[in-house]
Design an enzyme around this catalytic site. Structure first.
Site, PDB file in Angstrom:
ATOM      1  N   LYS A 150      -3.585   3.286  -2.473  1.00 31.73           N
ATOM      2  CA  LYS A 150      -4.692   4.224  -2.538  1.00 31.73           C
ATOM      3  C   LYS A 150      -4.104   5.521  -2.041  1.00 31.73           C
ATOM      4  O   LYS A 150      -3.487   5.553  -0.988  1.00 31.73           O
ATOM      5  CB  LYS A 150      -5.799   3.822  -1.563  1.00 31.73           C
ATOM      6  CG  LYS A 150      -6.383   2.470  -1.798  1.00 31.73           C
ATOM      7  CD  LYS A 150      -7.413   2.250  -0.720  1.00 31.73           C
ATOM      8  CE  LYS A 150      -7.817   0.804  -0.609  1.00 31.73           C
ATOM      9  NZ  LYS A 150      -8.663   0.613   0.574  1.00 31.73           N
ATOM     10  N   MET A 154      -7.356   9.690   9.605  1.00 30.78           N
ATOM     11  CA  MET A 154      -7.988  10.217   8.384  1.00 30.78           C
ATOM     12  C   MET A 154      -8.837  11.441   8.688  1.00 30.78           C
ATOM     13  O   MET A 154      -9.889  11.636   8.078  1.00 30.78           O
ATOM     14  CB  MET A 154      -8.871   9.134   7.725  1.00 30.78           C
ATOM     15  CG  MET A 154      -8.114   7.869   7.391  1.00 30.78           C
ATOM     16  SD  MET A 154      -9.183   6.519   6.894  1.00 30.78           S
ATOM     17  CE  MET A 154      -9.838   5.948   8.460  1.00 30.78           C
ATOM     18  N   ASP A 161       0.805  -1.218   0.000  1.00 30.30           N
ATOM     19  CA  ASP A 161       0.000   0.000   0.000  1.00 30.30           C
ATOM     20  C   ASP A 161       0.836   1.264   0.000  1.00 30.30           C
ATOM     21  O   ASP A 161       2.012   1.241   0.319  1.00 30.30           O
ATOM     22  CB  ASP A 161      -0.833   0.031   1.296  1.00 30.30           C
ATOM     23  CG  ASP A 161      -2.150  -0.691   1.126  1.00 30.30           C
ATOM     24  OD1 ASP A 161      -2.426  -1.116   0.004  1.00 30.30           O
ATOM     25  OD2 ASP A 161      -2.881  -0.805   2.133  1.00 30.30           O
TER      26      ASP A 161
HETATM   27  N1  SAH Z   1      -3.996   0.617   9.110  1.00 24.70           N
HETATM   28  C1  SAH Z   1      -3.382   1.903   9.309  1.00 24.70           C
HETATM   29  C2  SAH Z   1      -4.356   3.028   9.141  1.00 24.70           C
HETATM   30  C3  SAH Z   1      -4.810   3.243   7.741  1.00 24.70           C
HETATM   31  S1  SAH Z   1      -5.965   4.550   7.606  1.00 24.70           S
HETATM   32  C4  SAH Z   1      -2.746   1.937  10.694  1.00 24.70           C
HETATM   33  O1  SAH Z   1      -2.960   1.028  11.477  1.00 24.70           O
HETATM   34  O2  SAH Z   1      -2.008   2.863  10.961  1.00 24.70           O
HETATM   35  C5  SAH Z   1      -4.913   5.829   7.012  1.00 24.70           C
HETATM   36  C6  SAH Z   1      -4.695   6.859   8.081  1.00 24.70           C
HETATM   37  O3  SAH Z   1      -3.732   6.401   9.002  1.00 24.70           O
HETATM   38  C7  SAH Z   1      -4.133   8.164   7.578  1.00 24.70           C
HETATM   39  O4  SAH Z   1      -5.144   8.998   7.051  1.00 24.70           O
HETATM   40  C8  SAH Z   1      -3.562   8.744   8.847  1.00 24.70           C
HETATM   41  O5  SAH Z   1      -4.568   9.261   9.650  1.00 24.70           O
HETATM   42  C9  SAH Z   1      -3.033   7.496   9.517  1.00 24.70           C
HETATM   43  N2  SAH Z   1      -1.610   7.290   9.264  1.00 24.70           N
HETATM   44  C10 SAH Z   1      -1.022   6.259   8.647  1.00 24.70           C
HETATM   45  N3  SAH Z   1       0.316   6.382   8.669  1.00 24.70           N
HETATM   46  C11 SAH Z   1       0.567   7.528   9.331  1.00 24.70           C
HETATM   47  C12 SAH Z   1       1.760   8.193   9.725  1.00 24.70           C
HETATM   48  N4  SAH Z   1       2.962   7.705   9.416  1.00 24.70           N
HETATM   49  N5  SAH Z   1       1.653   9.337  10.425  1.00 24.70           N
HETATM   50  C13 SAH Z   1       0.472   9.833  10.743  1.00 24.70           C
HETATM   51  N6  SAH Z   1      -0.686   9.254  10.408  1.00 24.70           N
HETATM   52  C14 SAH Z   1      -0.643   8.106   9.708  1.00 24.70           C
END
Ligand code: SAH
Length: 513
Positions: free
Chosen positions: A63, A178, A41
């Site tokens: 995405k 998000m 991803d």
């Molecule tokens: N499965 C992922 C979340 C996916 S939803 C997890 O467990 O982290 C995607 C959201 O995750 C983004 O919009 C943001 O809010 C958050 N996100 C993912 N990576 C990030 C990062 N390195 N720093 C800050 N927010 C992050």
């Protein structure tokens, strides 16, 4: 792939962690290494793909924001199709697969198709980014609970599925995923349902990565601050009194080189330790090897010297490459360090000596001045007149050692043990970063590093691209080569080591900021 079809396919749903590639689990890394196909991803760090075996098929299922390259059902189908063909598939997802990762849906699709799967949890962004921002999500003095909430719910929804009342009452920490776009609505809802407008809030963007950005405020002020700064996704939003602890517990984004992009020009197989040192201080390191170390055109001279090794009084080694190539050749000829017999060993500096020790050899002599001149000076005190000195060298070695030791009356045999060549091209990523003026510092750790860069870029382009970039050179010889090309040198340590160079770079930025 016909031969695969007899084998049972399998899917590993792997949490890639929040960004820092070291934050993947050991199991996750092993599963990537076992896979025939990796489907990854946008939020999974590309660096993790290096754990795949050579030849593994890599498929981007990313995405970006709302623009889905592939719809979720298409990803599900892809997983099923690849696994049914008998492949071991590593499905690599940012953070944790079961936290806003639609991992559940992917598992349901696999289950329906009768495909076995395993889930490998990961460090979710809420946990990872909070830790790297210095914000403990729970703390006995502030709160006893934490909630992970989607901030993606469309604002126009008549009935919210989010329990705003429940979230707002009490003092639990809330982490929104998000939620950057909806931040004004999120803040307003929390205040409307009873959270104090003074509650501290932090947004962490690209948490745990060298690009991490944090913005703080209160429920009353944060939306406007984010708008003014043009702060964008991907970010998590942390709401709660624990955010105030960041002032005290911040550790990652206040390191001395944080936010600085530093180019390392050493040969690829040598850059590692230096890059790590800079990265540990917070720098974003971009490797751009301008040297390739390759074997000599022919081995006969070195082989002859090794055959008569016991007739030498001194072995002089002036680089890590010399140590590596000399001992590799010794081994290739069926010998080991015992072949040195009574031959004494002089290493140019502590790093070379440390590498020698890994070959089971202790340096008898290390000059105080870690360069060729220093070697000559120390050996002068050893009364080397009439002795035989073996000096396995790089093809571009300066003549000081050979000339100096001969002048002292020694017989010097100096076979080429490795060559220093200019690679065919430079890292396109680094050249682009230079063009876009995104580089803060470039490091040169030998004359060849800067000379080869000039040869690859052309002198005029070199000067143009390095305008405004801090030029850090390891010592006077390298600095002279920089100046010969018209480059100003801003950093040169007194001691010619990578540690000292690193320290000087830190001081130079500290003086600037
Ligand atoms: N499965 C992922 C979340 C996916 S939803 C997890 O467990 O982290 C995607 C959201 O995750 C983004 O919009 C943001 O809010 C958050 N996100 C993912 N990576 C990030 C990062 N390195 N720093 C800050 N927010 C992050």
């Amino acid at each position: 792939m016909a031969e695969k079809s007899t084998q049972q396919g399998l899917v590993y749903l792997i949490g890639a962690g929040p960004g820092d590639p070291d934050l993947i689990t050991v199991k996750g890394r092993d599963c990537i290494a076992r896979a025939d196909i990796v489907i990854y991803d946008y939020l999974a760090n590309d660096a993790l793909l290096t754990h795949a075996r050579p030849g593994t098929q890599l498929i981007y299922a990313g995405k970006v924001g709302g623009q889905h390259n592939r719809e979720q059902w298409q990803i599900n189908e892809l997983l099923v199709e690849k696994a049914l063909a008998g492949n071991v598939v590593a499905r690599l997802k940012g953070g944790d697969p079961f936290v806003f990762g639609r991992g559940g849906e992917e598992c349901e699709a696999l289950l329906a198709a009768g495909i076995p799967f395993e889930i490998v949890p990961g460090v979710t962004a809420g946990i990872g980014a909070a830790a790297y921002a210095g914000i403990p999500l729970t703390h006995r003095e502030f709160t006893t609970s934490v909630a992970f909430v989607t901030g993606h719910e469309s604002p126009g929804k008549d009935v919210s599925e989010i329990d705003w009342q429940g979230l707002s009452l009490g003092s639990g920490t809330i982490v929104f995923y998000m939620g950057v776009k909806n931040l004004p609505l999120i803040a307003a809802n929390l205040i409307a349902h009873g959270r104090s407008a003074d509650t501290p809030v932090a947004l962490v963007r690209w948490g745990t990565r060298p690009e991490q950005e944090v913005i703080t405020g209160t429920l009353a002020t944060i939306a406007e601050a984010v708008r003014l700064r043009g702060f964008k996704a991907p970010a998590i939003t942390i709401v709660g009194d624990v955010v105030s602890l960041r002032d005290k517990l911040r550790w990652f984004d206040n390191r001395p080189l944080f936010g600085k992009r530093v180019v390392v020009t050493r040969a690829a197989d040598q850059a590692g330790a230096f890059s790590r040192k800079l990265a540990d201080l917070g720098a974003q390191v971009l490797e751009c090897p301008t040297i390739e170390i390759v074997p000599p055109e022919q081995w006969s001279q070195l082989d002859e010297a090794i055959a008569g090794l016991s007739d030498f009084d001194w072995l002089v080694l002036t680089s890590a490459n010399a140590v590596q190539y000399f001992f590799a050749r010794l081994q290739a000829l069926g010998k080991d360090s015992r072949a040195l017999g009574a031959c004494r060993v002089c290493a140019v500096g502590p790093k070379t000596a440390a590498l020698l020790r890994t070959q089971g050899v202790k340096a008898d002599l290390i000059p105080t001045d870690y360069k060729g001149e220093g070697v000559v000076t120390t050996l002068r005190s050893q009364e080397i007149r009439g002795t035989r000195v073996l000096f396995p060298k790089g093809d571009r070695a300066r003549e000081v050692i050979e000339k100096g030791l001969k002048a002292l009356g020694a017989e010097v045999i100096a076979p080429v043990a490795y060559r220093n060549i200019t690679p065919a091209s430079l890292s396109a990523e680094v050249v682009q970063a230079l063009e876009e003026r995104r580089i803060h510092c470039i490091t040169f750790t030998s004359s060849s590093t800067v000379q080869n860069l000039a040869a690859l870029l052309g002198e005029n382009r070199l000067l143009r691209l390095l305008e405004g970039v801090l030029v850090a050179s390891i010592g006077p010889i390298t600095s002279r080569s920089c100046r010969d090309l018209g480059l100003a040198v801003h950093v040169e340590p007194r001691e010619y080591t990578l540690d000292a160079l690193t320290d000087e770079i830190v001081s130079a930025f500290a003086a600037h900021d």
